[in-house]
Motif scaffolding. Structure first.
Motif, PDB file in Angstrom:
ATOM      1  N   PHE A   1      -1.994   3.634  12.762  1.00 33.66           N
ATOM      2  CA  PHE A   1      -0.917   2.718  12.357  1.00 33.66           C
ATOM      3  C   PHE A   1      -0.269   3.209  11.064  1.00 33.66           C
ATOM      4  CE2 PHE A   1       0.566  -0.692   9.672  1.00 33.66           C
ATOM      5  CZ  PHE A   1       1.316  -1.501  10.506  1.00 33.66           C
TER       6      PHE A   1
ATOM      7  N   PHE B   1       3.261   0.863 -13.185  1.00 34.39           N
ATOM      8  CA  PHE B   1       4.700   1.145 -13.109  1.00 34.39           C
ATOM      9  C   PHE B   1       5.122   2.050 -14.271  1.00 34.39           C
ATOM     10  CE2 PHE B   1       9.008   0.164 -14.553  1.00 34.39           C
ATOM     11  CZ  PHE B   1       9.730   0.530 -13.419  1.00 34.39           C
TER      12      PHE B   1
ATOM     13  N   GLU C   1       4.343   5.017  -4.157  1.00 36.56           N
ATOM     14  CA  GLU C   1       3.124   4.596  -4.873  1.00 36.56           C
ATOM     15  C   GLU C   1       2.359   3.624  -3.995  1.00 36.56           C
ATOM     16  OE1 GLU C   1       0.523   2.112  -6.993  1.00 36.56           O
ATOM     17  OE2 GLU C   1       2.483   1.288  -6.517  1.00 36.56           O
TER      18      GLU C   1
ATOM     19  N   ASN D   1      11.822  12.373  -4.533  1.00 40.73           N
ATOM     20  CA  ASN D   1      11.551  11.048  -3.988  1.00 40.73           C
ATOM     21  C   ASN D   1      10.094  10.719  -4.256  1.00 40.73           C
ATOM     22  OD1 ASN D   1      11.171   9.270  -0.983  1.00 40.73           O
ATOM     23  ND2 ASN D   1      12.720   8.734  -2.477  1.00 40.73           N
ATOM     24  N   GLY D   2       9.815   9.448  -4.533  1.00 38.44           N
ATOM     25  CA  GLY D   2       8.461   9.067  -4.898  1.00 38.44           C
ATOM     26  C   GLY D   2       7.942   7.897  -4.082  1.00 38.44           C
TER      27      GLY D   2
ATOM     28  N   VAL E   1      13.049   7.639   6.759  1.00 34.14           N
ATOM     29  CA  VAL E   1      14.181   6.798   6.333  1.00 34.14           C
ATOM     30  C   VAL E   1      14.430   6.930   4.829  1.00 34.14           C
ATOM     31  CG1 VAL E   1      13.919   5.203   8.275  1.00 34.14           C
ATOM     32  CG2 VAL E   1      12.853   4.624   6.079  1.00 34.14           C
ATOM     33  N   LYS E   2      13.402   7.338   4.081  1.00 30.30           N
ATOM     34  CA  LYS E   2      13.602   7.593   2.648  1.00 30.30           C
ATOM     35  C   LYS E   2      14.290   8.943   2.435  1.00 30.30           C
ATOM     36  CE  LYS E   2      10.418   6.230  -0.303  1.00 30.30           C
ATOM     37  NZ  LYS E   2       9.074   6.110  -0.927  1.00 30.30           N
TER      38      LYS E   2
ATOM     39  N   ARG F   1      -4.229  -4.688   7.220  1.00 35.34           N
ATOM     40  CA  ARG F   1      -2.759  -4.695   7.295  1.00 35.34           C
ATOM     41  C   ARG F   1      -2.229  -3.863   8.467  1.00 35.34           C
ATOM     42  NH1 ARG F   1       0.049  -3.582   1.822  1.00 35.34           N
ATOM     43  NH2 ARG F   1       1.815  -4.177   3.083  1.00 35.34           N
TER      44      ARG F   1
ATOM     45  N   LYS G   1      18.216   4.684  -3.277  1.00 35.27           N
ATOM     46  CA  LYS G   1      17.471   5.930  -3.484  1.00 35.27           C
ATOM     47  C   LYS G   1      17.719   6.445  -4.901  1.00 35.27           C
ATOM     48  CE  LYS G   1      16.325  10.359  -1.385  1.00 35.27           C
ATOM     49  NZ  LYS G   1      16.374  11.189  -0.179  1.00 35.27           N
TER      50      LYS G   1
END
Ligand SMILES: CC(C)(COP(=O)(O)OP(=O)(O)OC[C@H]1O[C@@H](n2cnc3c(N)ncnc32)[C@H](O)[C@@H]1OP(=O)(O)O)[C@@H](O)C(=O)NCCC(=O)NCCS
Length: 238
Positions: A154, A53, A98, A95-96, A165-166, A124, A84
């Motif tokens: 997927f 982080f 990780e 925009n990021g 959407v971001k 997943r 955002k």
């Protein structure tokens, strides 16, 4: 589209820029972070997550500071009412995302931009998640693929939807089934169709990013923008 390794961020023209960093290879500099970022860093239960982080926030601050020609620690970056992150005063759009120790930051001169990255974890890529969140047409196409192709498809769909959407900025307030993206290898990434008229619906363009096979990533930008330029970030950059 290939990944370049410039010494400094080139000037931003019409084409958006996407930067990639390996977070475990970056230095961690807590002094660059603001109070909210330091408080969040302190809340991570695992040291690896805390380290990544701090490295990601340092990458973001150094990168944006290099574009804006301002000191990294002095940038004011805060989430808007939908989460955002925004620069104040607004300078450039960014925009990021990780996942699994890799970070992407997308930057554009103006407008809105969204990026999403996911490590390809086959366990997943669950069709129950697809049935719950994706459009029925996307689910049908996913199910039509040979089993071994389904995990990558997927995550391709997931990152296409998340990037969009971001870019809009509303995140998961936009139902992921309210628009249709490409699923099959031969299909365009989309969006192929919108089925609802949420704020910010417009002519978006999704661009799959050429990453190592362990990750899937997508950029979402206004449909009029040219292909992005792709760059690698390293510890000694900017
Ligand atoms: C927060 C969200 C926007 C993206 O989350 P994500 O895909 O898990 O994580 P990413 O790293 O791609 O994106 C998170 C970043 O998006 C940015 N972000 C947060 N809210 C945002 C919004 N409304 N619009 C645009 N960007 C946003 C922030 O920079 C955030 O980073 P931070 O948490 O370090 O502050 C949201 O869509 C979400 O929670 N998604 C669920 C993800 C999920 O369940 N994934 C399962 C995959 S199978």
């Amino acid at each position: 589209m290939g990944w370049e390794r410039p010494l400094r961020p080139p000037a931003l023209a019409a084409a958006p820029h996407v930067w990639r960093a390996d977070l475990d290879g970056l230095a961690t500099d807590v002094a660059l972070l603001d109070d909210a970022e330091r408080a969040r860093a302190a809340r991570f239960a695992f040291e690896t997550d805390r380290r990544r982080f701090i490295a990601e926030r340092g990458f973001q601050r150094r990168l944006l500071a290099a574009y804006l020609d301002r000191p990294a620690a002095e940038l004011a970056i805060a989430p808007d009412r939908y989460g955002k992150p925004r620069l104040a005063p607004a300078g450039i759009a960014f925009n990021g995302s990780e996942s699994g120790g890799t970070a992407l930051i997308a930057v554009a001169r103006t407008g809105e931009i969204g990026v999403d990255l996911e490590a390809l974890r086959p366990e997943r890529a669950d069709l129950r998640i697809a049935r719950r969140y994706f459009h029925p047409e996307e689910v049908r196409k996913l199910e039509s693929l040979p089993l071994e192709q389904q995990p990558a498809a997927f995550f391709a769909v997931w990152t296409r939807k998340e990037a969009l959407v971001k870019a809009v900025g509303l995140g998961l307030r936009i139902p992921l089934a309210s628009f249709v993206v490409g699923v099959l290898p031969e299909e365009a990434p989309g969006p192929l169709r919108y089925e609802a008229d949420w704020p910010g619906t417009r002519d978006w363009r999704l661009v799959p990013l050429p990453l190592e096979p362990s990750h899937l990533g997508t950029l979402a930008v206004a449909g009029t923008l040219p292909d992005p330029r792709l760059f690698e970030w390293a510890a000694n950059d900017a």
